[in-house]
Scaffold this motif. Structure first.
Motif, PDB file in Angstrom:
ATOM      1  N   LEU A  70      43.658  38.892  30.343  1.00 40.64           N
ATOM      2  CA  LEU A  70      42.344  39.158  30.913  1.00 40.64           C
ATOM      3  C   LEU A  70      41.895  40.470  30.294  1.00 40.64           C
ATOM      4  CD1 LEU A  70      40.181  38.358  33.027  1.00 40.64           C
ATOM      5  CD2 LEU A  70      41.472  39.671  34.705  1.00 40.64           C
ATOM      6  N   GLY A  71      40.740  40.486  29.704  1.00 38.40           N
ATOM      7  CA  GLY A  71      40.263  41.674  29.005  1.00 38.40           C
ATOM      8  C   GLY A  71      40.137  42.890  29.911  1.00 38.40           C
ATOM      9  N   GLU A  72      40.286  44.058  29.343  1.00 38.87           N
ATOM     10  CA  GLU A  72      40.108  45.312  30.076  1.00 38.87           C
ATOM     11  C   GLU A  72      38.666  45.376  30.577  1.00 38.87           C
ATOM     12  OE1 GLU A  72      41.036  48.840  31.841  1.00 38.87           O
ATOM     13  OE2 GLU A  72      42.434  47.489  30.820  1.00 38.87           O
ATOM     14  N   GLY A  73      38.501  45.706  31.841  1.00 38.91           N
ATOM     15  CA  GLY A  73      37.162  45.786  32.404  1.00 38.91           C
ATOM     16  C   GLY A  73      36.551  44.432  32.719  1.00 38.91           C
ATOM     17  N   HIS A  74      37.386  43.399  32.789  1.00 41.73           N
ATOM     18  CA  HIS A  74      36.935  42.050  33.113  1.00 41.73           C
ATOM     19  C   HIS A  74      37.643  41.561  34.369  1.00 41.73           C
ATOM     20  CE1 HIS A  74      35.655  42.271  28.945  1.00 41.73           C
ATOM     21  NE2 HIS A  74      34.834  41.271  29.211  1.00 41.73           N
ATOM     22  N   GLY A  75      37.045  40.568  35.010  1.00 37.52           N
ATOM     23  CA  GLY A  75      37.650  39.990  36.196  1.00 37.52           C
ATOM     24  C   GLY A  75      37.002  38.677  36.549  1.00 37.52           C
ATOM     25  N   MET A  76      37.397  38.157  37.712  1.00 31.69           N
ATOM     26  CA  MET A  76      36.804  36.933  38.235  1.00 31.69           C
ATOM     27  C   MET A  76      36.420  37.187  39.681  1.00 31.69           C
ATOM     28  SD  MET A  76      38.163  32.994  38.236  1.00 31.69           S
ATOM     29  CE  MET A  76      37.594  32.660  36.559  1.00 31.69           C
ATOM     30  N   LEU A  77      35.172  36.851  39.998  1.00 29.78           N
ATOM     31  CA  LEU A  77      34.637  37.026  41.340  1.00 29.78           C
ATOM     32  C   LEU A  77      34.525  35.653  41.991  1.00 29.78           C
ATOM     33  CD1 LEU A  77      33.442  38.994  43.448  1.00 29.78           C
ATOM     34  CD2 LEU A  77      31.211  38.581  42.390  1.00 29.78           C
ATOM     35  N   PHE A  78      35.318  35.430  43.041  1.00 33.24           N
ATOM     36  CA  PHE A  78      35.310  34.185  43.799  1.00 33.24           C
ATOM     37  C   PHE A  78      34.314  34.355  44.936  1.00 33.24           C
ATOM     38  CE2 PHE A  78      39.314  34.588  41.696  1.00 33.24           C
ATOM     39  CZ  PHE A  78      39.711  33.305  41.357  1.00 33.24           C
ATOM     40  N   VAL A  79      33.296  33.507  44.976  1.00 32.02           N
ATOM     41  CA  VAL A  79      32.224  33.630  45.957  1.00 32.02           C
ATOM     42  C   VAL A  79      32.209  32.383  46.844  1.00 32.02           C
ATOM     43  CG1 VAL A  79      29.742  33.951  46.270  1.00 32.02           C
ATOM     44  CG2 VAL A  79      30.882  35.008  44.324  1.00 32.02           C
ATOM     45  N   TYR A  80      32.101  32.603  48.154  1.00 34.12           N
ATOM     46  CA  TYR A  80      32.074  31.513  49.130  1.00 34.12           C
ATOM     47  C   TYR A  80      30.749  31.531  49.879  1.00 34.12           C
ATOM     48  CZ  TYR A  80      37.046  31.466  48.185  1.00 34.12           C
ATOM     49  OH  TYR A  80      38.262  31.408  47.549  1.00 34.12           O
ATOM     50  N   GLY A  81      30.269  30.359  50.262  1.00 28.93           N
ATOM     51  CA  GLY A  81      29.015  30.234  50.989  1.00 28.93           C
ATOM     52  C   GLY A  81      29.118  30.661  52.437  1.00 28.93           C
ATOM     53  N   ALA A 138      34.103  36.949  49.676  1.00 28.33           N
ATOM     54  CA  ALA A 138      34.343  36.941  48.234  1.00 28.33           C
ATOM     55  C   ALA A 138      35.687  37.606  47.964  1.00 28.33           C
ATOM     56  CB  ALA A 138      33.233  37.692  47.492  1.00 28.33           C
ATOM     57  N   ALA A 139      36.188  37.380  46.771  1.00 28.17           N
ATOM     58  CA  ALA A 139      37.418  38.034  46.326  1.00 28.17           C
ATOM     59  C   ALA A 139      37.260  38.346  44.842  1.00 28.17           C
ATOM     60  CB  ALA A 139      38.630  37.149  46.567  1.00 28.17           C
ATOM     61  N   LEU A 140      37.759  39.494  44.451  1.00 26.88           N
ATOM     62  CA  LEU A 140      37.657  39.941  43.061  1.00 26.88           C
ATOM     63  C   LEU A 140      39.053  40.109  42.492  1.00 26.88           C
ATOM     64  CD1 LEU A 140      36.095  41.114  40.616  1.00 26.88           C
ATOM     65  CD2 LEU A 140      36.157  43.331  41.798  1.00 26.88           C
ATOM     66  N   GLU A 141      39.352  39.373  41.415  1.00 31.46           N
ATOM     67  CA  GLU A 141      40.640  39.500  40.728  1.00 31.46           C
ATOM     68  C   GLU A 141      40.443  40.242  39.415  1.00 31.46           C
ATOM     69  OE1 GLU A 141      43.152  35.591  42.230  1.00 31.46           O
ATOM     70  OE2 GLU A 141      42.218  35.523  40.248  1.00 31.46           O
ATOM     71  N   VAL A 142      41.340  41.212  39.172  1.00 28.15           N
ATOM     72  CA  VAL A 142      41.339  42.012  37.944  1.00 28.15           C
ATOM     73  C   VAL A 142      42.794  42.217  37.521  1.00 28.15           C
ATOM     74  CG1 VAL A 142      39.165  43.209  38.462  1.00 28.15           C
ATOM     75  CG2 VAL A 142      41.319  44.165  39.275  1.00 28.15           C
ATOM     76  N   ASN A 143      43.001  42.789  36.350  1.00 25.42           N
ATOM     77  CA  ASN A 143      44.360  43.094  35.905  1.00 25.42           C
ATOM     78  C   ASN A 143      45.056  44.003  36.905  1.00 25.42           C
ATOM     79  OD1 ASN A 143      44.661  41.740  33.324  1.00 25.42           O
ATOM     80  ND2 ASN A 143      43.118  43.152  32.542  1.00 25.42           N
TER      81      ASN A 143
END
Length: 170
Positions: A70-81, A138-143
Protein backbone atom coordinates in the motif's frame (compact mmCIF):
# COMPACT_ATOMS: atom_id res chain seq x y z
CA UNK A 1 -13.26 -38.24 -28.57
CA UNK A 2 -16.82 -36.96 -28.79
CA UNK A 3 -17.73 -33.30 -28.51
CA UNK A 4 -19.24 -33.94 -25.07
CA UNK A 5 -16.05 -35.53 -23.77
CA UNK A 6 -14.01 -32.67 -25.20
CA UNK A 7 -16.16 -30.15 -23.33
CA UNK A 8 -15.82 -32.10 -20.09
CA UNK A 9 -12.05 -32.30 -20.51
CA UNK A 10 -11.81 -28.57 -21.35
CA UNK A 11 -13.91 -27.68 -18.32
CA UNK A 12 -11.84 -29.95 -16.08
CA UNK A 13 -8.65 -28.21 -17.20
CA UNK A 14 -10.05 -24.67 -17.24
CA UNK A 15 -11.99 -24.46 -13.98
CA UNK A 16 -9.00 -24.93 -11.65
CA UNK A 17 -7.16 -22.15 -13.50
CA UNK A 18 -10.14 -19.79 -13.20
CA UNK A 19 -10.37 -20.51 -9.47
CA UNK A 20 -6.85 -19.13 -9.05
CA UNK A 21 -7.69 -15.74 -10.59
CA UNK A 22 -7.92 -12.77 -8.22
CA UNK A 23 -11.50 -11.98 -7.23
CA UNK A 24 -11.09 -8.45 -8.59
CA UNK A 25 -10.94 -9.98 -12.09
CA UNK A 26 -14.07 -12.00 -11.44
CA UNK A 27 -15.93 -8.82 -10.48
CA UNK A 28 -15.14 -7.23 -13.81
CA UNK A 29 -18.56 -5.56 -13.88
CA UNK A 30 -17.73 -3.51 -10.76
CA UNK A 31 -16.04 -0.20 -11.65
CA UNK A 32 -12.73 0.64 -9.99
CA UNK A 33 -12.96 2.18 -6.54
CA UNK A 34 -13.16 5.95 -6.51
CA UNK A 35 -10.10 7.75 -5.10
CA UNK A 36 -10.44 10.81 -2.90
CA UNK A 37 -8.41 12.90 -0.52
CA UNK A 38 -9.08 12.41 3.18
CA UNK A 39 -7.81 14.79 5.84
CA UNK A 40 -7.21 13.79 9.45
CA UNK A 41 -7.37 16.86 11.69
CA UNK A 42 -4.89 16.45 14.56
CA UNK A 43 -3.55 18.69 17.31
CA UNK A 44 -0.35 19.11 15.27
CA UNK A 45 -2.18 19.99 12.05
CA UNK A 46 -3.91 18.27 9.15
CA UNK A 47 -2.63 15.02 7.68
CA UNK A 48 -3.68 14.35 4.07
CA UNK A 49 -3.81 11.01 2.35
CA UNK A 50 -5.27 9.53 -0.81
CA UNK A 51 -7.91 6.90 -0.15
CA UNK A 52 -9.86 4.40 -2.20
CA UNK A 53 -13.53 4.49 -1.29
CA UNK A 54 -15.05 1.11 -0.39
CA UNK A 55 -18.74 2.00 -0.38
CA UNK A 56 -20.38 -1.10 -1.84
CA UNK A 57 -20.68 -4.54 -0.23
CA UNK A 58 -18.35 -6.04 -2.87
CA UNK A 59 -15.65 -3.39 -2.35
CA UNK A 60 -15.90 -3.62 1.44
CA UNK A 61 -15.67 -7.41 1.28
CA UNK A 62 -12.57 -7.31 -0.94
CA UNK A 63 -10.88 -4.46 0.95
CA UNK A 64 -7.10 -4.67 0.74
CA UNK A 65 -7.17 -8.48 0.60
CA UNK A 66 -4.42 -9.99 -1.54
CA UNK A 67 -2.42 -6.81 -2.07
CA UNK A 68 1.32 -6.95 -1.51
CA UNK A 69 1.76 -3.26 -0.67
CA UNK A 70 0.00 0.00 0.00
CA UNK A 71 1.63 3.24 -1.06
CA UNK A 72 2.89 5.74 1.50
CA UNK A 73 0.15 8.25 2.23
CA UNK A 74 -2.53 5.95 0.79
CA UNK A 75 -5.36 4.03 2.38
CA UNK A 76 -8.85 2.63 2.02
CA UNK A 77 -11.92 4.29 3.47
CA UNK A 78 -14.80 1.89 4.18
CA UNK A 79 -18.08 3.83 4.21
CA UNK A 80 -21.44 2.52 5.47
CA UNK A 81 -24.91 3.96 4.91
CA UNK A 82 -25.86 3.37 8.54
CA UNK A 83 -24.10 2.93 11.88
CA UNK A 84 -22.34 -0.38 12.39
CA UNK A 85 -22.48 -1.91 15.87
CA UNK A 86 -19.28 -1.77 17.92
CA UNK A 87 -19.10 -5.57 18.07
CA UNK A 88 -18.84 -5.79 14.25
CA UNK A 89 -15.29 -5.43 13.08
CA UNK A 90 -12.61 -6.21 10.55
CA UNK A 91 -10.30 -9.16 10.07
CA UNK A 92 -7.09 -9.77 8.16
CA UNK A 93 -7.99 -13.00 6.38
CA UNK A 94 -5.93 -13.17 3.16
CA UNK A 95 -4.52 -9.70 3.83
CA UNK A 96 -0.75 -9.69 3.36
CA UNK A 97 0.31 -6.30 4.74
CA UNK A 98 0.12 -5.08 8.35
CA UNK A 99 -2.44 -2.30 8.72
CA UNK A 100 -3.65 0.33 11.15
CA UNK A 101 -7.40 0.90 11.32
CA UNK A 102 -9.35 3.91 12.58
CA UNK A 103 -13.05 3.42 13.29
CA UNK A 104 -14.93 6.69 12.63
CA UNK A 105 -18.29 7.76 14.07
CA UNK A 106 -21.07 9.71 12.33
CA UNK A 107 -19.44 13.04 13.24
CA UNK A 108 -16.11 12.05 11.67
CA UNK A 109 -14.39 11.45 15.04
CA UNK A 110 -12.02 8.53 15.49
CA UNK A 111 -13.51 6.28 18.19
CA UNK A 112 -10.88 3.52 18.09
CA UNK A 113 -7.40 2.95 16.65
CA UNK A 114 -5.89 -0.51 16.28
CA UNK A 115 -2.99 -2.24 14.56
CA UNK A 116 -3.83 -5.42 12.65
CA UNK A 117 -1.06 -7.85 11.67
CA UNK A 118 -1.70 -10.18 8.72
CA UNK A 119 -3.42 -13.45 9.59
CA UNK A 120 -1.21 -16.34 8.52
CA UNK A 121 -3.97 -18.96 8.75
CA UNK A 122 -5.57 -20.46 5.66
CA UNK A 123 -8.76 -20.84 7.72
CA UNK A 124 -10.88 -17.70 8.04
CA UNK A 125 -12.27 -18.84 11.41
CA UNK A 126 -8.76 -18.71 12.90
CA UNK A 127 -8.25 -15.02 12.08
CA UNK A 128 -8.99 -12.54 14.89
CA UNK A 129 -11.66 -9.88 14.45
CA UNK A 130 -10.77 -6.30 15.42
CA UNK A 131 -13.77 -4.48 16.87
CA UNK A 132 -14.00 -0.88 18.08
CA UNK A 133 -16.42 -1.38 20.97
CA UNK A 134 -18.38 1.68 19.76
CA UNK A 135 -20.72 2.26 16.83
CA UNK A 136 -19.05 3.54 13.66
CA UNK A 137 -20.03 4.81 10.21
CA UNK A 138 -16.66 4.39 8.49
CA UNK A 139 -13.25 2.81 8.92
CA UNK A 140 -9.91 3.92 7.52
CA UNK A 141 -7.13 1.41 6.82
CA UNK A 142 -3.53 2.56 6.29
CA UNK A 143 -0.07 1.02 6.59
CA UNK A 144 0.77 -0.10 10.13
CA UNK A 145 2.52 2.65 12.07
CA UNK A 146 0.97 5.49 10.05
CA UNK A 147 -1.19 6.84 12.87
CA UNK A 148 1.52 6.69 15.56
CA UNK A 149 4.15 8.30 13.33
CA UNK A 150 1.86 11.28 12.68
CA UNK A 151 0.49 11.74 16.18
CA UNK A 152 -3.04 10.69 15.18
CA UNK A 153 -5.18 9.65 18.13
CA UNK A 154 -8.72 8.83 19.18
CA UNK A 155 -10.89 11.94 19.08
CA UNK A 156 -9.17 13.36 16.00
CA UNK A 157 -11.54 14.12 13.13
CA UNK A 158 -11.49 12.67 9.60
CA UNK A 159 -13.00 14.57 6.69
CA UNK A 160 -13.57 13.30 3.17
CA UNK A 161 -16.22 13.87 0.53
CA UNK A 162 -17.60 10.38 1.28
CA UNK A 163 -18.19 11.18 4.99
CA UNK A 164 -21.10 13.13 6.43
CA UNK A 165 -19.28 14.46 9.52
CA UNK A 166 -18.01 18.04 9.70
CA UNK A 167 -14.46 18.62 10.91
CA UNK A 168 -12.96 21.99 11.84
CA UNK A 169 -11.91 24.16 8.92
CA UNK A 170 -8.18 24.59 8.31
Amino acid sequence: MTLTRRRVLTAALTLPAVACLPTSWVRAGEPAAERRTAVIHTASGPQRLEVEIADTPARREQGLMGRRSLGEGHGMLFVYGQAQPGRRGFWMYRTRIPLDIAFIDGDGRIVSLQTMPPCESAKAAECPVYTPGSAYHAALEVNAGYFASRGISEGDCVSAAALAGQCPRE
